[in-house]
Design a protein around this motif. Structure first.
Motif, short mmCIF file in Angstrom:
data_model
loop_
_atom_site.label_atom_id
_atom_site.label_comp_id
_atom_site.label_asym_id
_atom_site.label_seq_id
_atom_site.Cartn_x
_atom_site.Cartn_y
_atom_site.Cartn_z
N ARG A 69 2.82 6.66 2.35
CA ARG A 69 3.45 5.89 3.43
C ARG A 69 2.46 5.65 4.57
N TYR A 70 1.68 6.66 4.91
CA TYR A 70 0.67 6.55 5.97
C TYR A 70 -0.37 5.49 5.63
N VAL A 71 -0.86 5.50 4.39
CA VAL A 71 -1.89 4.53 3.97
C VAL A 71 -1.37 3.11 4.07
N VAL A 72 -0.13 2.90 3.62
CA VAL A 72 0.45 1.56 3.67
C VAL A 72 0.64 1.09 5.11
N MET A 73 1.14 1.96 5.96
CA MET A 73 1.41 1.59 7.35
C MET A 73 0.13 1.36 8.15
N HIS A 74 -0.94 2.07 7.78
CA HIS A 74 -2.19 2.01 8.56
C HIS A 74 -3.32 1.35 7.78
N GLN A 75 -2.99 0.58 6.75
CA GLN A 75 -4.02 0.01 5.87
C GLN A 75 -5.02 -0.88 6.61
N ASN A 76 -4.59 -1.52 7.70
CA ASN A 76 -5.50 -2.39 8.44
C ASN A 76 -6.42 -1.62 9.38
N ILE B 295 -7.56 1.59 8.37
CA ILE B 295 -8.32 2.51 7.51
C ILE B 295 -9.52 1.80 6.89
N ASP B 296 -10.64 2.50 6.86
CA ASP B 296 -11.83 1.99 6.18
C ASP B 296 -11.88 2.64 4.80
N PHE B 297 -11.64 1.87 3.76
CA PHE B 297 -11.61 2.39 2.40
C PHE B 297 -13.00 2.40 1.77
N PRO B 298 -13.30 3.36 0.87
CA PRO B 298 -12.43 4.44 0.45
C PRO B 298 -12.17 5.43 1.58
N PHE B 299 -10.95 5.96 1.60
CA PHE B 299 -10.49 6.84 2.67
C PHE B 299 -10.34 8.25 2.12
N LYS B 300 -11.10 9.19 2.74
CA LYS B 300 -11.06 10.59 2.32
C LYS B 300 -10.27 11.37 3.37
N ARG B 301 -9.09 11.81 2.98
CA ARG B 301 -8.21 12.49 3.94
C ARG B 301 -7.87 13.91 3.48
N TYR B 302 -7.74 14.83 4.46
CA TYR B 302 -7.17 16.13 4.12
C TYR B 302 -6.00 16.40 5.05
N GLN B 303 -5.09 17.23 4.57
CA GLN B 303 -3.88 17.53 5.32
C GLN B 303 -3.46 18.96 5.04
#
Length: 457
Positions: free
Chosen positions: A109-116, A118-126
């Protein structure tokens, strides 16, 4: 009459020592995530129900904690549903939010909402808690932490190579030498089902195969037959029941078995790339093994599948897992966004490290010293020294009350504080401090500079 307090089943209170140990794990995992270029994000503890519902299957949906709407939530409920007591349909009217079940769907959901942004490829940890209305049992709780690392927006298999290295780096730093990182590929499982003529029974076939280490060869064959898989098909898969050898030998056997399956051979090529490069680059303490029976998350993963087993001799389920998925964000309308990720099982890792006595003593270290309290003037003298000691990065404190000396020493002993510092009239006159090592019983009179040296040692 007062009510005896309690906590919900499946939740836990954590003592200072337990929190210190968890923070130690968090720190090492977080440091390694960032060392490998992953960036932190956080998502809300609760999401809109429509974000979560329908993403985990019927069983998963039942385990999602729903949050009642604020105010008079029944006033807008359908009278007919209330009368019929149809809880499933009624829930949608009285609950619009729910506690997150995992970190993966909120991440999508985060990726879709913030796709504009985010600089892809996006490396995220949580690293955040999640909640599941599951039946509590040993090692399974209703509230627990997940530690995830994912890369989205790249099809490169170098990501899988790096995730194997990430596992190795974390477990090496934790002292968990000898962990086994098992790897398989969803395409290989599909290919096997294809060549034995059981493509329509893929799920049943792989679920049974996944139980080989638990119920044995005969048990697996029996379950396959019960699921409608032909005896002839089971005969073709016989080599998988004794699938031994080096990774290279196993890949060679798979290539022979799957030569007629395009999908299967694609899986073999992917495994070959990952394993060859991991082998060439090398691992510090972990072992990589090709486990053709590994079939976790079959409805979810589309490529590589990972699972981590604790060192030999430790009875524990998997302490990590993950894999490649081709369409994580498709559930929210953003198509063709491939990703790959892994997760660390924090609670199980903590239990393994506890069993192997691998937590460093410094993890649970309390204050280095405590000043005894002999009265107002002595306390003021002590607090001035305490302030300077803290400025030198030393953890010290003072017993807050003028109590009996025996009681103060008893408190220091229970806290596990190694030094007691005594300041009386004589020490104040000479600007000295009496420091007692509670392990050896040795007491000496020192000046402030020496005090700093002793406590920093």
């Amino acid at each position: 009459m007062s009510i005896k307090p309690g906590i919900p089943k499946g939740t836990r209170d954590f003592s200072p020592i337990e929190v210190a140990k968890r923070n130690y794990l968090f720190s090492i995992i977080k440091t390694n995530f960032e060392k490998f270029g992953f960036q932190p994000i956080e998502t809300p503890s609760f999401e809109n129900s429509q974000t979560l519902m329908g993403k985990y299957g019927e069983e998963g949906d039942r385990l999602i904690f729903k949050i009642l709407n604020s105010g008079d939530f029944l006033s807008k409920a359908d009278e007919k549903l209330l009368a019929e007591k149809d809880s499933l349909k009624l829930t949608a009217q009285i609950s619009e939010k729910a506690l997150r079940y995992d970190l993966t769907v909120p991440f999508a959901r985060y990726v879709v909402m913030h796709q504009n942004e985010i600089d892809f490829p996006f490396k995220r940890y949580q690293i955040q808690p999640v909640w599941r209305a599951d039946r509590p049992q040993k090692g399974r709780f209703r509230e627990f932490y997940q530690c995830d690392a994912d890369v989205v927006g790249s099809n490169s298999l170098w990501q899988e190579v790096e995730l194997v290295q990430l596992y190795d780096s974390v477990f090496t730093e934790l002292g968990l030498n000898g962990t086994t990182i098992k790897i398989n590929n969803r395409k290989i499982l599909s290919g096997i089902a294809e060549v034995i003529g059981a493509s329509d029974k893929l799920i049943d076939f792989t679920v049974a195969l996944d139980k080989l280490d638990k119920i044995g060869e005969d048990g697996v064959k029996k379950e396959m037959l019960e699921k409608g898989i032909a005896e002839e098909a089971i005969l073709k898969v016989q080599p998988l029941f004794n699938f031994t050898g080096t990774i290279a030998e196993k890949i060679e056997k798979l290539a022979s078995l799957l030569s007629s399956s395009q999908e299967g051979m694609k899986g073999v090529e992917e495994l070959q790339f990952i394993c060859d490069n991991v082998n060439e680059i090398g691992l510090q303490s972990a072992n990589l093994d090709l486990d053709v029976t590994l079939a976790r998350g079959l409805n979810y993963y589309t490529g590589a599948i990972f699972e981590v087993a604790a060192p030999e001799g430790v009875k524990m389920g998997s302490i990590g897992g993950g894999g490649r998925y081709d369409d994580l964000t498709g559930i929210f309308g953003l198509k063709n966004m491939s990703g790959v990720g892994i997760s660390f099982g924090l609670d199980r890792i903590a239990l393994v490290i506890e069993e192997l006595d691998l937590f460093p003593e410094t993890v649970t270290a309390t204050s280095k010293a405590m000043f005894l309290n002999f009265g107002e003037s002595e306390a003021k003298y002590a607090m001035k020294a305490i302030t300077k000691l803290r400025q030198n990065g030393i953890k010290v404190e003072m017993y807050p009350d003028k109590a009996k000396i025996g009681k103060q020493f008893q408190h220091i002993d229970k806290r596990g504080i190694p030094f007691a510092i005594i300041v009386g009239e004589e020490e104040m006159k000479t600007e000295r401090f009496a420091i007692k090592n509670l392990e050896t019983g040795i007491q000496e009179i020192v000046d402030f500079a020496t005090l700093v040296t002793v406590l920093q040692a």
